[in-house]
Design a protein around this motif. Structure first.
Motif, PDB file in Angstrom:
ATOM      1  N   ILE A  36       4.977  14.495  -5.822  1.00 25.03           N
ATOM      2  CA  ILE A  36       4.950  13.073  -6.158  1.00 25.03           C
ATOM      3  C   ILE A  36       3.582  12.708  -6.743  1.00 25.03           C
ATOM      4  N   THR A  37       3.555  11.717  -7.597  1.00 23.79           N
ATOM      5  CA  THR A  37       2.324  11.273  -8.224  1.00 23.79           C
ATOM      6  C   THR A  37       1.371  10.696  -7.186  1.00 23.79           C
ATOM      7  N   PRO A  38       0.114  11.119  -7.200  1.00 21.40           N
ATOM      8  CA  PRO A  38      -0.861  10.554  -6.253  1.00 21.40           C
ATOM      9  C   PRO A  38      -0.933   9.036  -6.381  1.00 21.40           C
ATOM     10  N   SER A  39      -0.975   8.367  -5.238  1.00 18.70           N
ATOM     11  CA  SER A  39      -1.007   6.912  -5.230  1.00 18.70           C
ATOM     12  C   SER A  39      -1.375   6.402  -3.848  1.00 18.70           C
ATOM     13  N   ILE A  40      -1.532   5.101  -3.763  1.00 18.01           N
ATOM     14  CA  ILE A  40      -1.718   4.422  -2.487  1.00 18.01           C
ATOM     15  C   ILE A  40      -0.573   3.439  -2.358  1.00 18.01           C
ATOM     16  N   VAL A  41       0.121   3.484  -1.226  1.00 16.32           N
ATOM     17  CA  VAL A  41       1.318   2.665  -1.032  1.00 16.32           C
ATOM     18  C   VAL A  41       1.130   1.761   0.173  1.00 16.32           C
ATOM     19  N   LEU A  42       1.263   0.465  -0.044  1.00 18.45           N
ATOM     20  CA  LEU A  42       1.197  -0.512   1.040  1.00 18.45           C
ATOM     21  C   LEU A  42       2.563  -0.599   1.700  1.00 18.45           C
ATOM     22  N   CYS A  43       2.589  -0.601   3.021  1.00 18.52           N
ATOM     23  CA  CYS A  43       3.851  -0.639   3.759  1.00 18.52           C
ATOM     24  C   CYS A  43       4.098  -2.014   4.363  1.00 18.52           C
ATOM     25  N   LYS A  44       5.355  -2.216   4.771  1.00 19.59           N
ATOM     26  CA  LYS A  44       5.732  -3.464   5.416  1.00 19.59           C
ATOM     27  C   LYS A  44       4.963  -3.622   6.722  1.00 19.59           C
ATOM     28  N   GLU A  45       4.897  -4.850   7.190  1.00 20.85           N
ATOM     29  CA  GLU A  45       4.199  -5.142   8.446  1.00 20.85           C
ATOM     30  C   GLU A  45       4.786  -4.371   9.621  1.00 20.85           C
ATOM     31  N   ALA A  46       6.100  -4.187   9.597  1.00 22.17           N
ATOM     32  CA  ALA A  46       6.799  -3.429  10.638  1.00 22.17           C
ATOM     33  C   ALA A  46       7.970  -2.724   9.983  1.00 22.17           C
ATOM     34  N   GLY A  47       8.110  -1.444  10.266  1.00 21.94           N
ATOM     35  CA  GLY A  47       9.212  -0.711   9.659  1.00 21.94           C
ATOM     36  C   GLY A  47       9.420   0.627  10.329  1.00 21.94           C
TER      37      GLY A  47
END
Length: 136
Positions: A36-47
């Motif tokens: 996968i392409t290098p990146s930074i991914v923000l996640c949901k508050e709860a998941g």
């Protein structure tokens, strides 16, 4: 296979080679795997975080997460992580019901915004526990 490192403020929660991970990205579930392409991914508050190991998947309730994806590893930072196998379903359901009641009443003496945040956390716990036990 790709290295997956799961870190909380308490330290490294998990550091293993995995097949892939399905993270609760803010934009929707995102599959992370080798290549996968290098990146930074923000996640949901709860998941719910699903990690696919060679032996099969495991599910975790994660809160306030961020994934840093590199070519050879994924580093997932979370404020809190709870293994789906260890979640107390009765407690999560009781808290869910209490939060739903607070939200429905809209009592000015209750913190409705806090109840909404807590509800999201309880739903993540319930889903992680259910999936971890073979549900859905």
């Amino acid at each position: 296979m790709i290295r997956f490192v799961l870190v909380t403020p308490k330290g490294v929660f998990l550091d293993e080679e995995v097949v892939s991970a399905l993270i609760p990205a803010f934009e929707g579930p995102m599959l992370l795997e080798k290549g996968i392409t290098p990146s930074i991914v923000l996640c949901k508050e709860a998941g719910v975080l699903k990690i696919n190991f060679v032996k099969g998947p495991r599910y975790f309730a994660v809160f306030h997460g961020l994934a840093k994806v590199k070519e050879d590893r994924i580093v997932f930072l979370a404020e809190t992580v709870e293994d789906g196998y260890e979640i107390d379903m009765a407690r999560a359901m009781a808290r869910r019901d209490r939060n739903l009641d607070i939200i429905a009443r809209k009592d000015p003496n209750e913190d409705v915004q806090y109840a909404q945040i807590s509800l999201a956390k309880q739903l993540a716990r319930i889903e992680a526990k259910t999936l971890g036990e073979g549900g859905r």
